[in-house]
Write an enzyme that holds these catalytic residues in place. Structure first.
Site, PDB file in Angstrom:
ATOM      1  N   ILE A  14       0.711  -2.258   4.240  1.00  0.00           N
ATOM      2  CA  ILE A  14      -0.731  -2.429   4.394  1.00  0.00           C
ATOM      3  C   ILE A  14      -1.084  -2.883   5.802  1.00  0.00           C
ATOM      4  CG2 ILE A  14      -0.883  -4.844   3.628  1.00  0.00           C
ATOM      5  CD1 ILE A  14      -3.265  -1.994   2.609  1.00  0.00           C
ATOM      6  N   SER A  36       6.664 -11.743  11.887  1.00  0.00           N
ATOM      7  CA  SER A  36       7.465 -11.296  10.754  1.00  0.00           C
ATOM      8  C   SER A  36       8.912 -11.670  11.002  1.00  0.00           C
ATOM      9  CB  SER A  36       7.352  -9.778  10.566  1.00  0.00           C
ATOM     10  OG  SER A  36       8.280  -9.332   9.586  1.00  0.00           O
ATOM     11  N   LYS A  91      -6.074  -9.230   0.100  1.00  0.00           N
ATOM     12  CA  LYS A  91      -6.199  -9.447  -1.344  1.00  0.00           C
ATOM     13  C   LYS A  91      -4.835  -9.350  -2.025  1.00  0.00           C
ATOM     14  CE  LYS A  91      -5.281  -5.251  -2.915  1.00  0.00           C
ATOM     15  NZ  LYS A  91      -4.281  -4.932  -3.964  1.00  0.00           N
ATOM     16  N   ASP A 169      -2.368  -6.083  -9.171  1.00  0.00           N
ATOM     17  CA  ASP A 169      -2.472  -5.964  -7.715  1.00  0.00           C
ATOM     18  C   ASP A 169      -3.423  -4.823  -7.346  1.00  0.00           C
ATOM     19  OD1 ASP A 169      -1.276  -6.645  -4.883  1.00  0.00           O
ATOM     20  OD2 ASP A 169      -1.180  -4.458  -5.084  1.00  0.00           O
TER      21      ASP A 169
END
Length: 308
Positions: A14, A36, A91, A169
């Site tokens: 995403i 990351s 989200k 999800d």
């Protein structure tokens, strides 16, 4: 006005498919860094393994977009807010309602912006659907949200763990739309959650809601769909039927069908910039509350094991 220096934390699908292009396409932002422990990030952008390292050592940032799994998001968001850094929450905004409420209160105390970002609300058909429904009597709603988990979430073990939400999800995207477009509040009546025998989160769910005027709202969620995917919402009203398809991108009214380009994440980042410039937050927890209600009240049934 100087651009908002933002770091993207978590570089999964995403982030690469949506967040990085949306940031690069919005002159209100400049991509200051990525974070990351596994992915080295895009070439030419400063990269760090941990958010703590970024906040302690730089480069300086004004905001972070948290694209990590929800189970670890609270600690990262709290760390950023402690430094007065604005926070964009992909989200779902967190693993629990309580932690999102705590983050909202913390953001208010430090005068930082907290944005719980529901990208499906920015699909092309959603705003006109909301406007059309505002003065209609809703009689019945049907939501069909069926997709192939192997296509959209291959090998993502976190999504099957507690807090990962399983089929909710994607299902929470539908909930973010209906809580936004329907003119009255929605609450859960019954739910059946289908949980694979080797997983902790549901692969399918059948849910019955209603609004405060008594209109029936049925939701069918399933992660076992193959072939064409289904992301559809139909709302029967006293003035005819409204349909949102393709996740909200296509709106069909009694007068015809409207199509528009997918600008969900462009809309999210425009909203985030406006919130920051205006010194405000936007932390709507209604979609997550309905998911929590499903886990609280839903009947669980064990189904066949799922393997990627």
């Amino acid at each position: 006005m100087d651009p908002i220096r933002i770091a993207v934390v978590g570089l999964g699908k995403i982030a690469r498919d949506q967040h990085l292009p949306a940031i690069r396409g919005n002159p209100a932002f400049s991509l200051a860094a990525t974070v990351s422990p596994d992915d080295p990030g895009p070439v030419g952008v400063p990269h760090l393994a941990r958010l703590e390292d970024l906040l302690n050592k730089g480069p300086a940032v004004d905001a972070v977009a948290l694209c990590t799994p929800p189970q670890v998001r609270y600690g990262l968001a709290a760390m950023a807010l402690k430094r007065g850094v604005h926070v964009f929450l992909e989200k779902p905004p967190g693993a629990t309602l309580s932690e999102v409420a705590a983050l909202r209160d913390r953001a208010a105390k430090v005068d930082a912006t907290l944005f719980a970002a529901w990208h499906s609300r920015f699909a092309a058909g959603v705003a006109p659907a909301r406007a059309w429904l505002s003065d209609r009597k809703v009689e019945r709603v049907s939501v069909t949200w069926r997709e192939d988990v192997r296509v959209w979430h291959p090998g993502q073990a976190w999504i099957w763990e507690p807090g990962g939400l399983g089929v909710f999800d994607p299902g929470i995207n539908a909930l973010s739309i209906i809580t936004h477009i329907l003119p009255r509040p929605v609450f859960l009546k019954t739910a059946t959650l289908s949980i694979p025998e080797n997983r902790a989160a549901p692969i399918a769910a059948d849910l019955q809601f209603c609004d405060t005027a008594g209109a029936d709202i049925h939701m069918d969620l399933d992660w076992r769909q193959t072939g064409p995917q289904s992301w559809d919402i139909e709302v029967e009203t006293d003035a005819g039927t409204l349909k949102l398809s393709s996740g909200g991108a296509v709106l069909t009214l009694p007068t015809g069908t409207e199509h528009a380009d997918d600008l969900e994440y462009a809309g999210l980042y425009a909203r985030f910039a406006n919130l920051i410039r205006g010194g405000r937050s936007d932390v709507d927890i209604d979609p997550l509350r309905l998911v929590a209600d499903a886990f609280l009240r839903g009947r669980r049934e064990t189904v066949a094991a799922f393997h990627d």
